[in-house]
Design a protein around this motif. Structure first.
Motif, PDB file in Angstrom:
ATOM      1  N   LYS A   1       1.293   9.066  -6.432  1.00 39.09           N
ATOM      2  CA  LYS A   1       1.585  10.491  -6.253  1.00 39.09           C
ATOM      3  C   LYS A   1       2.573  10.984  -7.315  1.00 39.09           C
ATOM      4  CE  LYS A   1       2.816  13.857  -2.784  1.00 39.09           C
ATOM      5  NZ  LYS A   1       3.883  14.264  -1.967  1.00 39.09           N
TER       6      LYS A   1
ATOM      7  N   GLU B   1       0.833  -1.206   0.000  1.00 36.87           N
ATOM      8  CA  GLU B   1       0.000   0.000   0.000  1.00 36.87           C
ATOM      9  C   GLU B   1       0.872   1.262   0.000  1.00 36.87           C
ATOM     10  OE1 GLU B   1      -3.383   1.776  -0.676  1.00 36.87           O
ATOM     11  OE2 GLU B   1      -3.271  -0.394  -0.421  1.00 36.87           O
TER      12      GLU B   1
ATOM     13  N   HIS C   1       1.041   4.097  -3.013  1.00 37.55           N
ATOM     14  CA  HIS C   1       0.752   5.504  -2.738  1.00 37.55           C
ATOM     15  C   HIS C   1       1.853   6.404  -3.308  1.00 37.55           C
ATOM     16  CE1 HIS C   1      -0.709   9.071  -0.712  1.00 37.55           C
ATOM     17  NE2 HIS C   1       0.513   9.245  -0.211  1.00 37.55           N
TER      18      HIS C   1
END
Length: 188
Positions: free
Chosen positions: A22, A14, A18
């Motif tokens: 981004k 996870e 992320h």
């Protein structure tokens, strides 16, 4: 090619997803027309490749999507850090060069590290393509995949970007410098 070292826990998966999302959203000029949701689905279906991307990130490569191969239905990730990844510098070219070195051996080689990470070192053509997306290696340099005939003679190739130009140079494969590492590519 990837090793068990690249296996991530669900929390680690996870976290890297992320970071990658981004970076993807902040650098749309590198991958116009591509959608993150499709990339994320592919990544979640390939945990070993997610582990390789985590290794690229851990060694400060800042991997990002730079393309899509329609023939193989794969997204192309490449190290997009401004300079050669810090966690992969001061290394010689390959295992043969590492073994040849009798004194002041570097800690590893570019080819060994790439294999352990489950990635490929960029070819000259791939390095030149990357330079179309920004200015990379303006203060550092990166080993690139060396043709067998050059390597057989003891040499290896590296590249950098100076004077608005991509330069390709040669050096002994057993050489290593604090400002030279390598950039990798991974297809997912």
């Amino acid at each position: 090619m990837s090793t068990t070292k690249n296996k991530l826990s669900p929390d680690q998966q996870e976290a890297i997803l992320h970071i990658l999302q981004k970076r993807f959203e902040e650098n749309t000029q590198r991958h116009e027309g591509l959608e993150w949701d499709k990339i994320q689905t592919k990544l979640q279906a390939s945990p070993e490749k997610l582990g390789s991307l985590d290794e690229m990130e851990r060694t400060e490569g800042e991997p990002d999507v730079i393309g899509y191969d329609k023939k193989t239905d794969e997204y192309i990730f490449v190290d997009c850090a401004a300079e050669s990844p810090k966690g992969r510098r001061s290394i010689c070219y390959d295992q043969e060069a590492l073994e040849k070195r009798k004194e002041n051996k570097p800690k590893d080689s570019a080819m060994n590290m790439a294999e352990e990470m489950g990635i490929e070192i960029l070819t000259e053509a791939q390095y030149r393509e990357l330079q179309q997306l920004g200015k990379f290696d303006t203060k550092t340099s990166s080993w690139i995949k060396t043709p067998a005939d050059i390597r057989k003679l003891g040499g290896a190739l590296f590249s950098d970007f100076r004077y608005n130009t991509v330069f390709v140079y040669h050096n002994g494969a057993d050489s290593y410098y604090a400002a030279r590492g390598f950039r990798g590519m991974l297809k997912v």
